[in-house]
Design a protein around this motif. Sequence first.
Motif, PDB file in Angstrom:
ATOM      1  N   ALA A   6      -4.938   0.967  -4.783  1.00 54.75           N
ATOM      2  CA  ALA A   6      -4.439   0.121  -5.877  1.00 54.75           C
ATOM      3  C   ALA A   6      -3.405  -0.875  -5.357  1.00 54.75           C
ATOM      4  N   GLY A   7      -2.520  -0.425  -4.470  1.00 56.28           N
ATOM      5  CA  GLY A   7      -1.534  -1.331  -3.895  1.00 56.28           C
ATOM      6  C   GLY A   7      -2.164  -2.400  -3.032  1.00 56.28           C
ATOM      7  N   ILE A  15       4.637  -1.328  -8.940  1.00 52.97           N
ATOM      8  CA  ILE A  15       4.098  -1.602 -10.280  1.00 52.97           C
ATOM      9  C   ILE A  15       2.612  -1.273 -10.337  1.00 52.97           C
ATOM     10  N   ALA A  16       1.869  -1.691  -9.323  1.00 54.41           N
ATOM     11  CA  ALA A  16       0.421  -1.475  -9.316  1.00 54.41           C
ATOM     12  C   ALA A  16       0.077   0.006  -9.325  1.00 54.41           C
ATOM     13  N   ALA A  20       0.828  -1.202   0.000  1.00 56.05           N
ATOM     14  CA  ALA A  20       0.000   0.000   0.000  1.00 56.05           C
ATOM     15  C   ALA A  20       0.865   1.257   0.000  1.00 56.05           C
ATOM     16  N   ALA A  21       1.889   1.266   0.833  1.00 55.15           N
ATOM     17  CA  ALA A  21       2.781   2.427   0.917  1.00 55.15           C
ATOM     18  C   ALA A  21       3.520   2.647  -0.404  1.00 55.15           C
ATOM     19  N   ALA A  22       4.030   1.572  -0.995  1.00 56.71           N
ATOM     20  CA  ALA A  22       4.778   1.690  -2.251  1.00 56.71           C
ATOM     21  C   ALA A  22       3.886   2.200  -3.381  1.00 56.71           C
ATOM     22  N   THR A  54      -5.804  -7.954 -11.567  1.00 52.38           N
ATOM     23  CA  THR A  54      -5.159  -8.743 -12.618  1.00 52.38           C
ATOM     24  C   THR A  54      -3.638  -8.711 -12.479  1.00 52.38           C
ATOM     25  N   ILE A  55      -3.100  -7.521 -12.251  1.00 52.15           N
ATOM     26  CA  ILE A  55      -1.644  -7.387 -12.065  1.00 52.15           C
ATOM     27  C   ILE A  55      -1.180  -8.205 -10.859  1.00 52.15           C
TER      28      ILE A  55
END
Length: 486
Positions: free
Chosen positions: A340-341, A363-364, A311-313, A396-397
Motif C-alpha cells: 500500500a505504501g 496515511i496510506a 513502504a516502511a512507514a 487515489t490517496i
Amino acid sequence: MKCAGWKCSLSLVLMLGAILLAAAPLFAQQTPASSATSSTTAASPATPEIPKVVNEKLAQLDKDVKAAQSSADNAWMLVSAALVLMMTGPGLALFYGGLVRRKNTLAIMMQSFALMALITVMWALVGYSLCFGGDGHFIGSFEHAFLRGVGADPNPDYAGTIPQLTFMVYQLMFAIITPALITGATAERMKFSGTVLFLTLWFLVVYAPLAHMVWGKGGLLNASLGGKFPTLDFAGGTVVHISSGVSALVCALYLGKRTGYPKQPMPPHSLVLSFIGACLLWVGWFGFNAGSALASNSLATSAFVATHFAAAAAALSWSAAEWIKNGRASALGAISGAVAGLVAITPAAGFVGPMPALVIGLIAGVVCYWMVTKVKAIFGYDDALDAFGVHGAGGTIGALLTGVFAQQVINPIFGAGKAVGGLDGHWGQVGNQLVGVLIAWVFALVGTLVLLKIVDMLTGVRVPEEHEIEGLDITQHGEEAYNLES
C-alpha cells in the motif's frame, strides 16, 4: 702639412678598416633580429592553430562526457526495466499465487505470465505508438506502429540521454504489470479465455489512452509537455494504480461473489509464497519509481529514498492499526501495508522529500487497512485479493497527497523557481490532481464495464460453478500446482 701619396692612401685604408671593424658588431646584432623577425613572420600563420586545437579537444571532451552520461543512464534504465518486469514475474505471480486457495495457484500465476507475453507483442505492434506517438490530447498516433523509427537515437521529448529503444522497453514493463493487477479481483472465478480477451481490449481501450493523457506529449493531463490539466504522476499513480484498482472493483461487482463467499473461509494457502512475492515487489519498485527519473541522477536517488521510506512507514502503520484492532500484527498485514505504501508513493516519488514520503506511507497504510477490513465488509463486494482496496484506494490517496507535498526543490517540473505543490504555496495543484483522479476513475469505470459486457457476449467471463468448486488449475489448465501423491 701634406703627406705623401702612398702614406695618405695607407691611412685612408686603415681608417676604413677601423670603421668596418667597429660596425661589424652592429651588423652581427641586426642579423639575428632580422632572422627572428623572419621566423616570427614565418610562424605567425600557425598562431590561429592553437585555439582550433583547443576547441577540437574541448569538443571531443564534451562528446566523451555525453557518451559516458548516456552509457550510465542507459545501464540504469535497462536494470530498471528488468526490475519492473520482475515485479510481475515472479513478484506479483508469487504474491497473488500464495493468497489464493491451493486449487487456483497455477491459474492466477498463469494469468500474470500470459500477460508478460501478450502485452509485449501488443506493445510492439501498436501499444507503444498509441501511448507515446503523436501529440494528441487523448490518444497517441500510429507514428511508431511496428516500432517504426524506434532505435538507438534518443527521443528528446521523453528521454534525451538514452536510446528510444531503451525508453520503449522500460515503458513496456509498466504496461505488463498494470492489467495483471486486475486479476487480483477476478481470482478463482474468471475464465482464462475471458481474461485474455478482456485484458487485451482493456490495454488498448483504457491503459493506452490514460498513459498518453498523463505521460504523452500534448496529453490532456501531462504536467511537462503541454497538458491542459497538469497532473503530477511521476511513475503511475493514475495510469497504473487507479486505472487497475477501479477496473478491479468493476470486475468484482460484475462477476459477483465466489461460491461460498463470505460464509466459507477462504484463507491464503501459502503466506510464504506471498511473503517472497511482496519482498520482490518492494525491491522491484525501485526500478518502477527511481527508474522513472529516466536517468542515473540525483532525482533517481530522491525517488529511490522516498519509495523505501513510504513502504516502511506503511508497513508499520498497517501493522499498528491491525494490532490495535486484533491485539496482534500479522505477516499478511505487514506485507499488504508495504505494498500500500509503495502504491501511494508512486505518483509522488519524484516530487517529495524523505519526510513527506514517511507521512504519505503512514496515511496510506491506515486508509488501505480500513478499506480492506471495513469498507469491503460494509458494501459486501468480493475483491478477492484486495486489488481495489490497495491499488485503487492507495493510488487515489497518493495522487492527491502529491499535490500537497510536491516541491520545486526536489523537481522543478514547471520551471526553475516556480512553485509545484502545496508546500510551495501552489495549492491549486491539488485541484489539478483531483481532476486527474476523477478522469482516471471515470475512464476506467466506464471502459471496464463496456468491455466486460462485450467479452461476456463473446466468450463468457465466469467459469461454471462446478469448475469453480473443483479449482481453476484443473478445469482451465489441466494441471495442479502441487502433486501431493509423488
